[in-house]
Design an enzyme around this catalytic site. Structure first.
Site, PDB file in Angstrom:
ATOM      1  N   ASP A   1      34.859  15.355  -6.036  1.00  0.00           N
ATOM      2  CA  ASP A   1      34.293  14.536  -7.105  1.00  0.00           C
ATOM      3  C   ASP A   1      35.157  14.606  -8.362  1.00  0.00           C
ATOM      4  O   ASP A   1      35.812  15.614  -8.617  1.00  0.00           O
ATOM      5  CB  ASP A   1      32.867  15.046  -7.399  1.00  0.00           C
ATOM      6  CG  ASP A   1      32.040  14.014  -8.160  1.00  0.00           C
ATOM      7  OD1 ASP A   1      32.520  12.871  -8.332  1.00  0.00           O
ATOM      8  OD2 ASP A   1      30.926  14.354  -8.570  1.00  0.00           O
TER       9      ASP A   1
ATOM     10  N   HIS B   1      41.734   8.028  -7.449  1.00  0.00           N
ATOM     11  CA  HIS B   1      41.569   8.184  -5.988  1.00  0.00           C
ATOM     12  C   HIS B   1      42.917   8.452  -5.314  1.00  0.00           C
ATOM     13  O   HIS B   1      43.016   9.263  -4.406  1.00  0.00           O
ATOM     14  CB  HIS B   1      40.919   6.933  -5.390  1.00  0.00           C
ATOM     15  CG  HIS B   1      39.526   6.694  -5.890  1.00  0.00           C
ATOM     16  ND1 HIS B   1      38.594   7.697  -5.983  1.00  0.00           N
ATOM     17  CD2 HIS B   1      38.900   5.564  -6.340  1.00  0.00           C
ATOM     18  CE1 HIS B   1      37.447   7.206  -6.458  1.00  0.00           C
ATOM     19  NE2 HIS B   1      37.618   5.910  -6.689  1.00  0.00           N
TER      20      HIS B   1
ATOM     21  N   LEU C   1      43.223  23.685  12.972  1.00  0.00           N
ATOM     22  CA  LEU C   1      42.222  23.211  12.008  1.00  0.00           C
ATOM     23  C   LEU C   1      41.647  21.856  12.408  1.00  0.00           C
ATOM     24  O   LEU C   1      42.389  20.942  12.777  1.00  0.00           O
ATOM     25  CB  LEU C   1      42.888  23.080  10.623  1.00  0.00           C
ATOM     26  CG  LEU C   1      42.048  22.420   9.533  1.00  0.00           C
ATOM     27  CD1 LEU C   1      40.969  23.385   9.021  1.00  0.00           C
ATOM     28  CD2 LEU C   1      42.924  21.965   8.361  1.00  0.00           C
TER      29      LEU C   1
HETATM   30  C1  FPP Z   1      34.192  10.756  -6.036  1.00  0.00           C
HETATM   31  O1  FPP Z   1      34.784  10.671  -7.309  1.00  0.00           O
HETATM   32  C2  FPP Z   1      35.207  10.476  -5.044  1.00  0.00           C
HETATM   33  C3  FPP Z   1      35.126   9.492  -4.104  1.00  0.00           C
HETATM   34  C4  FPP Z   1      33.964   8.610  -3.954  1.00  0.00           C
HETATM   35  C5  FPP Z   1      36.235   9.241  -3.185  1.00  0.00           C
HETATM   36  C6  FPP Z   1      36.924  10.454  -2.716  1.00  0.00           C
HETATM   37  C7  FPP Z   1      38.156  10.080  -2.015  1.00  0.00           C
HETATM   38  C8  FPP Z   1      39.311  10.772  -2.125  1.00  0.00           C
HETATM   39  C9  FPP Z   1      39.438  12.002  -2.915  1.00  0.00           C
HETATM   40  C10 FPP Z   1      40.490  10.349  -1.375  1.00  0.00           C
HETATM   41  C11 FPP Z   1      40.246  10.469   0.075  1.00  0.00           C
HETATM   42  C12 FPP Z   1      41.451  10.489   0.845  1.00  0.00           C
HETATM   43  C13 FPP Z   1      41.508  10.223   2.145  1.00  0.00           C
HETATM   44  C14 FPP Z   1      42.755  10.466   2.838  1.00  0.00           C
HETATM   45  C15 FPP Z   1      40.373   9.680   2.910  1.00  0.00           C
HETATM   46  P1  FPP Z   1      34.250   9.566  -8.295  1.00  0.00           P
HETATM   47  O2  FPP Z   1      35.034   8.328  -8.078  1.00  0.00           O
HETATM   48  O3  FPP Z   1      32.784   9.430  -8.144  1.00  0.00           O
HETATM   49  O4  FPP Z   1      34.605  10.216  -9.687  1.00  0.00           O
HETATM   50  P2  FPP Z   1      33.733  10.129 -11.007  1.00  0.00           P
HETATM   51  O5  FPP Z   1      32.422  10.795 -10.696  1.00  0.00           O
HETATM   52  O6  FPP Z   1      34.547  10.905 -11.993  1.00  0.00           O
HETATM   53  O7  FPP Z   1      33.598   8.685 -11.361  1.00  0.00           O
END
Ligand code: FPP
Length: 258
Positions: free
Chosen positions: A37, A54, A148
């Site tokens: 997050d 992201h 893993l």
């Molecule tokens: C939450 O942060 C994150 C997500 C909804 C997406 C997570 C995805 C990645 C970290 C990349 C994944 C990579 C692969 C290879 C699948 P948020 O956008 O809600 O952040 P915020 O709460 O600060 O707005």
């Protein structure tokens, strides 16, 4: 709280000694699950669009997968997209859906070499064909790997997973394959998407939020929870090892006295 320079240095450090961290290799969590997050806030802090967060978060996925492998975690589950994330703007959803493809295009070879097995949990039906195809290819190419398990939770929601299980069990009861009296925790768990995985021993959530957000609600019943204020793109191997070290200090009693 580490300052930005220390964090940058840590992120760029090539090798981290596990002994230096005092990690007990005999007590490593078998399954670590992470709610990644803070990508959006990381980007906002820098005046960048959310998708930049992201993309940067994807680099952290690479680093933490390596760290989990080095410390010999058996399963690393990453919450990459929830059933609720479809409510986000279409361009952000589109970007997130393309990330697995982008990640696997550059990483699959190394994952194969590292003996990592790629899997996913979540409803596949709603995923775009290119997302599914990338995951399918990764699944097939790593099917016989024994190291893993890198488990992406994609279009995953714990309540939906449990309702699916209830429906399947009801069908099997109706068809005479299961007796009502047979329905216990073990049977129920065998109808979940995680049926052949151990429950997470350790749940990590980054960015300072203290919620489970519909993530593995059944499986996390006895997991140790570890929260970090660090936004996911800034999360380092060191943070991951800190979480494991703290996990190793916890006394897991599963409701018993000792
Ligand atoms: C939450 O942060 C994150 C997500 C909804 C997406 C997570 C995805 C990645 C970290 C990349 C994944 C990579 C692969 C290879 C699948 P948020 O956008 O809600 O952040 P915020 O709460 O600060 O707005």
């Amino acid at each position: 709280m580490l300052d930005k320079l220390t964090r940058w240095m840590q992120k760029n450090e090539e090798s981290v000694s596990l002994d230096e961290f005092g990690i007990d290799r005999a007590n490593v969590p078998r399954h670590v699950a992470i709610i990644m997050d803070g990508n959006g806030r990381w980007a906002k802090q820098r005046g960048l669009p959310r998708i930049a967060g992201h993309r940067s978060g994807m680099k952290t996925v690479k680093e933490i997968t390596k760290a989990a492998d080095e410390v010999r975690v058996e399963v690393l589950t990453l919450y990459a997209f929830s059933t609720e994330n479809w409510k986000r703007p279409a361009d952000e959803v589109d970007f997130l859906m393309r990330l697995p493809q982008e990640f696997l295009a550059t990483e699959l070879e190394e994952l194969v070499e590292r003996n990592v097995r790629v899997r996913m949990v979540g409803h596949e039906n709603k995923l775009p064909s290119y997302t599914l195809a990338a995951l399918q290819e990764a699944r097939e190419k790593t099917l016989h790997n024994t190291g893993l398990i890198l488990n992406f939770a994609l279009n995953y929601g714990s309540r939906a997973e449990m309702l699916d299980a209830v429906q399947m069990i009801s069908r099997d009861v109706k068809d005479g394959l299961v007796e009502e009296e047979q329905i216990d925790e073990k049977l129920f768990a065998s109808y979940l998407a995680t049926k052949d995985l151990p429950d997470p021993d350790l749940l990590i959530r980054t960015s300072g939020e203290l919620r489970l957000s519909n993530f593995m609600l059944w499986q996390l019943a006895y997991s140790e929870l570890w929260f970090s204020n660090v936004y996911w793109p800034d999360f380092t191997k060191h943070d991951f090892y800190e979480a494991i070290k703290e996990y190793q200090q916890r006394s897991r009693r599963y409701g018993a006295l000792t």
